[in-house]
Design a protein around this motif. Sequence first.
Motif, short mmCIF file in Angstrom:
data_model
loop_
_atom_site.label_atom_id
_atom_site.label_comp_id
_atom_site.label_asym_id
_atom_site.label_seq_id
_atom_site.Cartn_x
_atom_site.Cartn_y
_atom_site.Cartn_z
N GLU A 27 30.48 75.53 46.39
CA GLU A 27 29.78 75.32 45.13
C GLU A 27 30.05 73.92 44.60
O GLU A 27 31.19 73.44 44.62
CB GLU A 27 30.22 76.36 44.10
CG GLU A 27 29.41 76.33 42.81
CD GLU A 27 29.74 77.48 41.89
OE1 GLU A 27 29.04 78.51 41.93
OE2 GLU A 27 30.72 77.34 41.13
N TYR A 28 28.99 73.27 44.17
CA TYR A 28 29.08 71.91 43.64
C TYR A 28 28.56 71.89 42.20
O TYR A 28 27.56 72.54 41.88
CB TYR A 28 28.26 70.94 44.49
CG TYR A 28 28.77 70.80 45.90
CD1 TYR A 28 29.72 69.83 46.23
CD2 TYR A 28 28.32 71.65 46.91
CE1 TYR A 28 30.20 69.71 47.53
CE2 TYR A 28 28.80 71.54 48.21
CZ TYR A 28 29.74 70.56 48.51
OH TYR A 28 30.22 70.45 49.80
N THR A 29 29.24 71.14 41.35
CA THR A 29 28.80 70.92 39.97
C THR A 29 28.46 69.45 39.81
O THR A 29 29.32 68.59 40.02
CB THR A 29 29.89 71.32 38.96
OG1 THR A 29 30.21 72.71 39.13
CG2 THR A 29 29.41 71.10 37.53
N ILE A 30 27.22 69.17 39.47
CA ILE A 30 26.74 67.79 39.45
C ILE A 30 26.13 67.45 38.09
O ILE A 30 25.90 68.33 37.26
CB ILE A 30 25.70 67.55 40.57
CG1 ILE A 30 24.51 68.49 40.42
CG2 ILE A 30 26.36 67.72 41.93
CD1 ILE A 30 23.40 68.27 41.44
N ALA A 31 25.90 66.15 37.88
CA ALA A 31 25.39 65.66 36.60
C ALA A 31 24.04 64.98 36.80
O ALA A 31 23.85 64.21 37.74
CB ALA A 31 26.38 64.66 35.99
N ALA A 32 23.10 65.28 35.91
CA ALA A 32 21.80 64.62 35.91
C ALA A 32 21.49 64.16 34.49
O ALA A 32 21.80 64.85 33.53
CB ALA A 32 20.70 65.56 36.43
N PHE A 33 20.88 62.99 34.38
CA PHE A 33 20.65 62.37 33.08
C PHE A 33 19.22 62.57 32.64
O PHE A 33 18.32 62.71 33.45
CB PHE A 33 20.99 60.88 33.16
CG PHE A 33 22.30 60.62 33.84
CD1 PHE A 33 23.48 60.94 33.19
CD2 PHE A 33 22.36 60.09 35.11
CE1 PHE A 33 24.70 60.74 33.82
CE2 PHE A 33 23.57 59.89 35.75
CZ PHE A 33 24.75 60.21 35.10
N VAL A 34 19.01 62.53 31.34
CA VAL A 34 17.66 62.71 30.80
C VAL A 34 16.80 61.51 31.19
O VAL A 34 17.19 60.36 31.01
CB VAL A 34 17.70 62.86 29.27
CG1 VAL A 34 16.29 62.93 28.71
CG2 VAL A 34 18.49 64.10 28.88
N GLU A 35 15.64 61.80 31.73
CA GLU A 35 14.67 60.77 32.13
C GLU A 35 13.30 61.25 31.69
O GLU A 35 12.64 62.03 32.39
CB GLU A 35 14.70 60.56 33.65
CG GLU A 35 13.76 59.47 34.15
CD GLU A 35 14.22 58.07 33.81
OE1 GLU A 35 13.41 57.14 33.98
OE2 GLU A 35 15.38 57.89 33.38
N GLY A 36 12.87 60.82 30.48
CA GLY A 36 11.61 61.31 29.95
C GLY A 36 11.72 62.80 29.65
O GLY A 36 12.63 63.24 28.95
N ARG A 37 10.80 63.58 30.21
CA ARG A 37 10.82 65.03 30.00
C ARG A 37 11.54 65.76 31.13
O ARG A 37 11.57 66.99 31.16
CB ARG A 37 9.40 65.55 29.87
CG ARG A 37 8.68 65.09 28.60
CD ARG A 37 7.30 65.69 28.47
NE ARG A 37 6.39 65.23 29.52
CZ ARG A 37 5.14 65.64 29.65
NH1 ARG A 37 4.65 66.55 28.82
NH2 ARG A 37 4.38 65.16 30.62
N ALA A 38 12.16 65.00 32.05
CA ALA A 38 12.85 65.60 33.19
C ALA A 38 14.31 65.15 33.20
O ALA A 38 14.79 64.47 32.29
CB ALA A 38 12.14 65.20 34.48
N LEU A 39 15.03 65.56 34.23
CA LEU A 39 16.38 65.10 34.48
C LEU A 39 16.38 64.28 35.77
O LEU A 39 15.63 64.59 36.70
CB LEU A 39 17.34 66.28 34.63
CG LEU A 39 17.46 67.23 33.44
CD1 LEU A 39 18.39 68.39 33.78
CD2 LEU A 39 17.98 66.48 32.22
N MET A 40 17.20 63.25 35.81
CA MET A 40 17.28 62.44 37.03
C MET A 40 18.67 62.53 37.62
O MET A 40 19.67 62.22 36.96
CB MET A 40 16.92 60.98 36.76
CG MET A 40 16.86 60.17 38.06
SD MET A 40 16.16 58.52 37.85
CE MET A 40 17.54 57.69 37.06
N LEU A 41 18.72 62.96 38.86
CA LEU A 41 19.96 63.05 39.61
C LEU A 41 20.13 61.78 40.44
O LEU A 41 19.24 61.40 41.20
CB LEU A 41 19.91 64.28 40.53
CG LEU A 41 21.06 64.45 41.53
CD1 LEU A 41 22.37 64.70 40.79
CD2 LEU A 41 20.75 65.59 42.49
N VAL A 42 21.24 61.09 40.25
CA VAL A 42 21.59 59.91 41.05
C VAL A 42 22.68 60.36 42.02
O VAL A 42 23.77 60.74 41.59
CB VAL A 42 22.10 58.77 40.14
CG1 VAL A 42 22.47 57.55 40.98
CG2 VAL A 42 21.06 58.40 39.10
#
Length: 254
Positions: free
Chosen positions: A163-178
């Motif tokens: 199991e992985y816990t990751i972070a995604a940032f707000v990008e407009g109306r979506a989330l962006m995973l880097v």
Amino acid sequence: MPQGNLALINTNWFYGAPGEWESVWGAGGQWSASTPGLSGLSVRAELSDGVKLNGVALEGEATAWGKGSESPTQIEFADGKTGSIIVNEEGIYGLRVWDSQSDDILNFGEIDTYDYNPDWVVVGRFIPIEGGKAVGVAHLKDEGNAREKTIPGDIVFSHDGVEYTIAAFVEGRALMLVFSDATSGAETYSVGRFLLCAPSPDGSITLDFNRAFLPPCAFSYNFNCPIPPEQNRFPFKVEAGEKNVLAKTGELLH
């Protein structure tokens, strides 16, 4: 595209005081920070400099408005190049210079991609965090200094029983995973890749890695892309999505 990723040839930030004029490579006239509170830059030029603001040749001094203003200024230069004004998290304004005949455009061949693989359509869970959580994110040209980005929640998914816990940032109306993975720097672009996603009302979230795409810095050295935070650096290979930008020769463009 006149201002596509391959067209960016310079990004110049203005850390000086208003009236500290600078020449900018690729641009006409002289430029400086504007009066505090104004969302743009000051520019001065003679007619021979070939600077146009909103289609009108500039003679004298004016303010060129940035993207954060109600009416961003359209900036043109004598040799067909164009400009745009951006602002960073610190409130510092910068001038970007674009060239529709840049070396990168002339040398561009294709974007190399993996074949579609349904196994890389992964369903995870989105766990909201009340008030969000600050995550430090470094950028390529920030000499290791991290900028705080707020994430609205954690994304949890499993791969090969882990199991992985990751972070995604707000990008407009979506989330962006880097993210980066075990292909980064070998089969895919060394810095990492981006993926847009959005949680469903039931709390599930689909990560379709076949839609992973290259960051702007894969196309031009003049972008300052974020580096994946530690929790987004996967130890396994994500063999899906875009891989690299290739030149006409078949070699890496960058």
